[in-house]
Design a protein around this motif. Sequence first.
Motif, PDB file in Angstrom:
ATOM      1  N   LYS A 158     -14.998  73.749  38.277  1.00  0.00           N
ATOM      2  CA  LYS A 158     -14.797  74.845  37.334  1.00  0.00           C
ATOM      3  C   LYS A 158     -13.385  74.774  36.762  1.00  0.00           C
ATOM      4  CE  LYS A 158     -14.847  79.928  37.216  1.00  0.00           C
ATOM      5  NZ  LYS A 158     -15.128  81.145  38.023  1.00  0.00           N
ATOM      6  N   GLY A 159     -13.283  74.899  35.434  1.00  0.00           N
ATOM      7  CA  GLY A 159     -11.972  74.881  34.791  1.00  0.00           C
ATOM      8  C   GLY A 159     -11.433  73.504  34.484  1.00  0.00           C
ATOM      9  N   VAL A 160     -12.271  72.469  34.596  1.00  0.00           N
ATOM     10  CA  VAL A 160     -11.814  71.111  34.300  1.00  0.00           C
ATOM     11  C   VAL A 160     -11.397  71.029  32.832  1.00  0.00           C
ATOM     12  CG1 VAL A 160     -14.104  70.216  33.669  1.00  0.00           C
ATOM     13  CG2 VAL A 160     -12.394  68.677  34.649  1.00  0.00           C
ATOM     14  N   THR A 161     -10.384  70.220  32.547  1.00  0.00           N
ATOM     15  CA  THR A 161      -9.885  70.083  31.176  1.00  0.00           C
ATOM     16  C   THR A 161     -10.094  68.665  30.666  1.00  0.00           C
ATOM     17  OG1 THR A 161      -7.665  69.590  32.010  1.00  0.00           O
ATOM     18  CG2 THR A 161      -8.144  71.885  31.443  1.00  0.00           C
ATOM     19  N   ALA A 162     -10.110  68.508  29.349  1.00  0.00           N
ATOM     20  CA  ALA A 162     -10.258  67.184  28.745  1.00  0.00           C
ATOM     21  C   ALA A 162      -9.070  66.318  29.137  1.00  0.00           C
ATOM     22  CB  ALA A 162     -10.348  67.302  27.232  1.00  0.00           C
ATOM     23  N   GLY A 163      -9.357  65.080  29.531  1.00  0.00           N
ATOM     24  CA  GLY A 163      -8.308  64.162  29.972  1.00  0.00           C
ATOM     25  C   GLY A 163      -8.076  64.193  31.471  1.00  0.00           C
ATOM     26  N   GLN A 164      -8.576  65.212  32.148  1.00  0.00           N
ATOM     27  CA  GLN A 164      -8.426  65.287  33.609  1.00  0.00           C
ATOM     28  C   GLN A 164      -9.268  64.199  34.260  1.00  0.00           C
ATOM     29  OE1 GLN A 164      -8.940  69.229  35.233  1.00  0.00           O
ATOM     30  NE2 GLN A 164      -9.501  68.469  37.256  1.00  0.00           N
ATOM     31  N   GLN A 165      -8.775  63.640  35.368  1.00  0.00           N
ATOM     32  CA  GLN A 165      -9.492  62.581  36.072  1.00  0.00           C
ATOM     33  C   GLN A 165     -10.090  63.109  37.375  1.00  0.00           C
ATOM     34  OE1 GLN A 165      -6.887  59.154  36.491  1.00  0.00           O
ATOM     35  NE2 GLN A 165      -7.554  58.388  34.520  1.00  0.00           N
ATOM     36  N   ILE A 166     -11.340  62.750  37.593  1.00  0.00           N
ATOM     37  CA  ILE A 166     -12.028  63.100  38.834  1.00  0.00           C
ATOM     38  C   ILE A 166     -12.108  61.844  39.688  1.00  0.00           C
ATOM     39  CG2 ILE A 166     -14.181  63.927  39.845  1.00  0.00           C
ATOM     40  CD1 ILE A 166     -14.716  65.395  37.201  1.00  0.00           C
ATOM     41  N   ARG A 167     -11.581  61.898  40.899  1.00  0.00           N
ATOM     42  CA  ARG A 167     -11.522  60.721  41.782  1.00  0.00           C
ATOM     43  C   ARG A 167     -12.714  60.688  42.728  1.00  0.00           C
ATOM     44  NH1 ARG A 167      -9.025  60.464  46.976  1.00  0.00           N
ATOM     45  NH2 ARG A 167      -8.671  58.329  47.673  1.00  0.00           N
TER      46      ARG A 167
ATOM     47  N   GLU B 140     -17.807  67.403  25.142  1.00  0.00           N
ATOM     48  CA  GLU B 140     -18.764  67.187  24.064  1.00  0.00           C
ATOM     49  C   GLU B 140     -18.377  68.069  22.873  1.00  0.00           C
ATOM     50  OE1 GLU B 140     -22.425  68.273  25.855  1.00  0.00           O
ATOM     51  OE2 GLU B 140     -22.588  66.457  27.089  1.00  0.00           O
ATOM     52  N   ALA B 141     -18.634  67.588  21.662  1.00  0.00           N
ATOM     53  CA  ALA B 141     -18.353  68.381  20.473  1.00  0.00           C
ATOM     54  C   ALA B 141     -19.167  69.673  20.508  1.00  0.00           C
ATOM     55  CB  ALA B 141     -18.677  67.580  19.213  1.00  0.00           C
ATOM     56  N   HIS B 142     -18.550  70.784  20.126  1.00  0.00           N
ATOM     57  CA  HIS B 142     -19.209  72.092  20.171  1.00  0.00           C
ATOM     58  C   HIS B 142     -19.331  72.653  18.761  1.00  0.00           C
ATOM     59  CE1 HIS B 142     -20.308  76.103  21.528  1.00  0.00           C
ATOM     60  NE2 HIS B 142     -20.390  75.623  22.764  1.00  0.00           N
ATOM     61  N   LYS B 143     -20.422  73.315  18.476  1.00  0.00           N
ATOM     62  CA  LYS B 143     -20.660  73.837  17.124  1.00  0.00           C
ATOM     63  C   LYS B 143     -19.817  75.078  16.817  1.00  0.00           C
ATOM     64  CE  LYS B 143     -24.710  76.623  18.446  1.00  0.00           C
ATOM     65  NZ  LYS B 143     -26.146  76.875  18.182  1.00  0.00           N
ATOM     66  N   LEU B 144     -19.281  75.742  17.845  1.00  0.00           N
ATOM     67  CA  LEU B 144     -18.518  76.969  17.619  1.00  0.00           C
ATOM     68  C   LEU B 144     -17.035  76.844  17.944  1.00  0.00           C
ATOM     69  CD1 LEU B 144     -20.894  79.737  19.068  1.00  0.00           C
ATOM     70  CD2 LEU B 144     -20.620  79.042  16.686  1.00  0.00           C
ATOM     71  N   TYR B 145     -16.707  76.046  18.954  1.00  0.00           N
ATOM     72  CA  TYR B 145     -15.358  76.076  19.494  1.00  0.00           C
ATOM     73  C   TYR B 145     -14.682  74.703  19.449  1.00  0.00           C
ATOM     74  CZ  TYR B 145     -17.672  80.132  21.618  1.00  0.00           C
ATOM     75  OH  TYR B 145     -18.395  81.267  21.821  1.00  0.00           O
ATOM     76  N   THR B 146     -13.348  74.757  19.422  1.00  0.00           N
ATOM     77  CA  THR B 146     -12.528  73.579  19.691  1.00  0.00           C
ATOM     78  C   THR B 146     -11.605  73.944  20.861  1.00  0.00           C
ATOM     79  OG1 THR B 146     -10.877  74.278  18.058  1.00  0.00           O
ATOM     80  CG2 THR B 146     -12.571  72.719  17.324  1.00  0.00           C
ATOM     81  N   VAL B 147     -11.126  72.904  21.561  1.00  0.00           N
ATOM     82  CA  VAL B 147     -10.332  73.125  22.765  1.00  0.00           C
ATOM     83  C   VAL B 147      -9.026  72.341  22.682  1.00  0.00           C
ATOM     84  CG1 VAL B 147     -10.314  73.031  25.294  1.00  0.00           C
ATOM     85  CG2 VAL B 147     -12.477  73.354  24.081  1.00  0.00           C
TER      86      VAL B 147
ATOM     87  N   LYS C 213     -18.748  62.781  29.942  1.00  0.00           N
ATOM     88  CA  LYS C 213     -18.761  63.834  28.936  1.00  0.00           C
ATOM     89  C   LYS C 213     -19.292  65.129  29.555  1.00  0.00           C
ATOM     90  CE  LYS C 213     -18.695  61.500  24.511  1.00  0.00           C
ATOM     91  NZ  LYS C 213     -19.261  61.497  23.145  1.00  0.00           N
ATOM     92  N   VAL C 214     -18.610  66.227  29.238  1.00  0.00           N
ATOM     93  CA  VAL C 214     -18.929  67.524  29.821  1.00  0.00           C
ATOM     94  C   VAL C 214     -19.008  68.550  28.702  1.00  0.00           C
ATOM     95  CG1 VAL C 214     -18.125  69.317  31.403  1.00  0.00           C
ATOM     96  CG2 VAL C 214     -17.747  66.921  31.963  1.00  0.00           C
ATOM     97  N   SER C 215     -19.979  69.456  28.777  1.00  0.00           N
ATOM     98  CA  SER C 215     -20.045  70.540  27.806  1.00  0.00           C
ATOM     99  C   SER C 215     -18.997  71.594  28.149  1.00  0.00           C
ATOM    100  CB  SER C 215     -21.438  71.181  27.800  1.00  0.00           C
ATOM    101  OG  SER C 215     -21.656  71.910  29.005  1.00  0.00           O
ATOM    102  N   LEU C 216     -18.572  72.341  27.150  1.00  0.00           N
ATOM    103  CA  LEU C 216     -17.575  73.387  27.385  1.00  0.00           C
ATOM    104  C   LEU C 216     -18.125  74.449  28.337  1.00  0.00           C
ATOM    105  CD1 LEU C 216     -14.792  74.470  26.723  1.00  0.00           C
ATOM    106  CD2 LEU C 216     -15.764  75.574  24.698  1.00  0.00           C
ATOM    107  N   GLU C 217     -19.404  74.753  28.205  1.00  0.00           N
ATOM    108  CA  GLU C 217     -20.019  75.745  29.092  1.00  0.00           C
ATOM    109  C   GLU C 217     -19.968  75.287  30.550  1.00  0.00           C
ATOM    110  OE1 GLU C 217     -21.440  76.547  25.025  1.00  0.00           O
ATOM    111  OE2 GLU C 217     -21.232  74.735  26.224  1.00  0.00           O
ATOM    112  N   ASP C 218     -20.225  73.989  30.794  1.00  0.00           N
ATOM    113  CA  ASP C 218     -20.156  73.471  32.166  1.00  0.00           C
ATOM    114  C   ASP C 218     -18.726  73.488  32.697  1.00  0.00           C
ATOM    115  OD1 ASP C 218     -22.859  73.068  32.430  1.00  0.00           O
ATOM    116  OD2 ASP C 218     -22.798  70.940  31.902  1.00  0.00           O
ATOM    117  N   ALA C 219     -17.760  73.275  31.803  1.00  0.00           N
ATOM    118  CA  ALA C 219     -16.363  73.313  32.230  1.00  0.00           C
ATOM    119  C   ALA C 219     -15.965  74.723  32.656  1.00  0.00           C
ATOM    120  CB  ALA C 219     -15.456  72.829  31.104  1.00  0.00           C
TER     121      ALA C 219
END
Length: 319
Positions: free
Chosen positions: A182-191, A215-222, A142-148
């Motif tokens: 940087k710029g990782v997206t949901a569903g992307q796989q890190i090997r 992670e769920a964000h209080k302001l944004y959806t992606v 799980k990754v926060s949007l800010e970290d992404a």
Amino acid sequence: MDFQDYYKLLGVGKSVTDADLKKSFRKLARKYHPDVSKEPNAEEKFKQVKEAYEVLKDPEKRKFYDQYGENWKQAQQGGYSSGGHPGAGRSGFGAGGFTGANTDGFSDFFSDMFGGGGGFHQAGGRRRSHQARGEDMHSKVKVSLEDAFKGTTRSLRLQVPETGANGRVTQKIKTLNVKIPKGVTAGQQIRLSGQGDVGQGGGPNGDLYLEVEFEAHKLYTVEGKDVYYRLALAPWEAALGDKLTVPLVEGKVDLKIPAGSAAGKKMRLKGKGLPAKVAGDFYVVLDMVAPEAETEVQKAAYESFANAFPEFAPRKQAA
């Protein structure tokens, strides 16, 4: 070898798919492989599951097996009379299978199944192990949007297999420092190379694949690389227009709201979504919020508003 139900041996039903059949066999073959197994009668068990798999994976053999059961070989070889009784067909497993207690072919068979061996053959009277690559493993992170947006390094505690000095595989807790790009997206796989299941016979480990979840964000959806923010407007802001400050994931922007804006309207900020070679966009979705009329003055204001728009029919389109 006494006849045994091939489906039962492999722990599958008659409607099993080819993929599930192979998966079940691989699990049992690793469990009973003579080079690594500590199970009683491992070699015999291995031969049984191998024979079962060789028959069930072959559509022609499987058809005869389903129809004739333990007499499928005689039926396939024409060893049945017109009355359906077995004749004097050949005994033993068919071509490429087993005859008697012969164990030749383990090496070639495992090379086909696991990519690089994993069986054994006789060389100068001694058993010689062959290498087999470990299975790939999959988990989620799980990754926060800010970290992404900026990239980060995460410390993860994972349960991973380890081969001890006695050759047995055990599970241990391992801490891994994982770089989140940087710029990782949901569903992307890190090997993570070599962090999967242990190899056999000194073979290389498999890889570990981490699937990214936001992670769920209080302001944004992606959605993909695009970020969505819902901006609440008062009725007069939407009707008359305004200039409002909108918080981006990184920074902020002053956004001009056009007069007469309707709820649900999307305003696009190009390139303000997740960073990438072609960056995603940031969408501001307008929401309308009406204040509650709690005082007499506030109620009078709403009545005055209604009187000012006598022809307004918000439900006209739904009629």
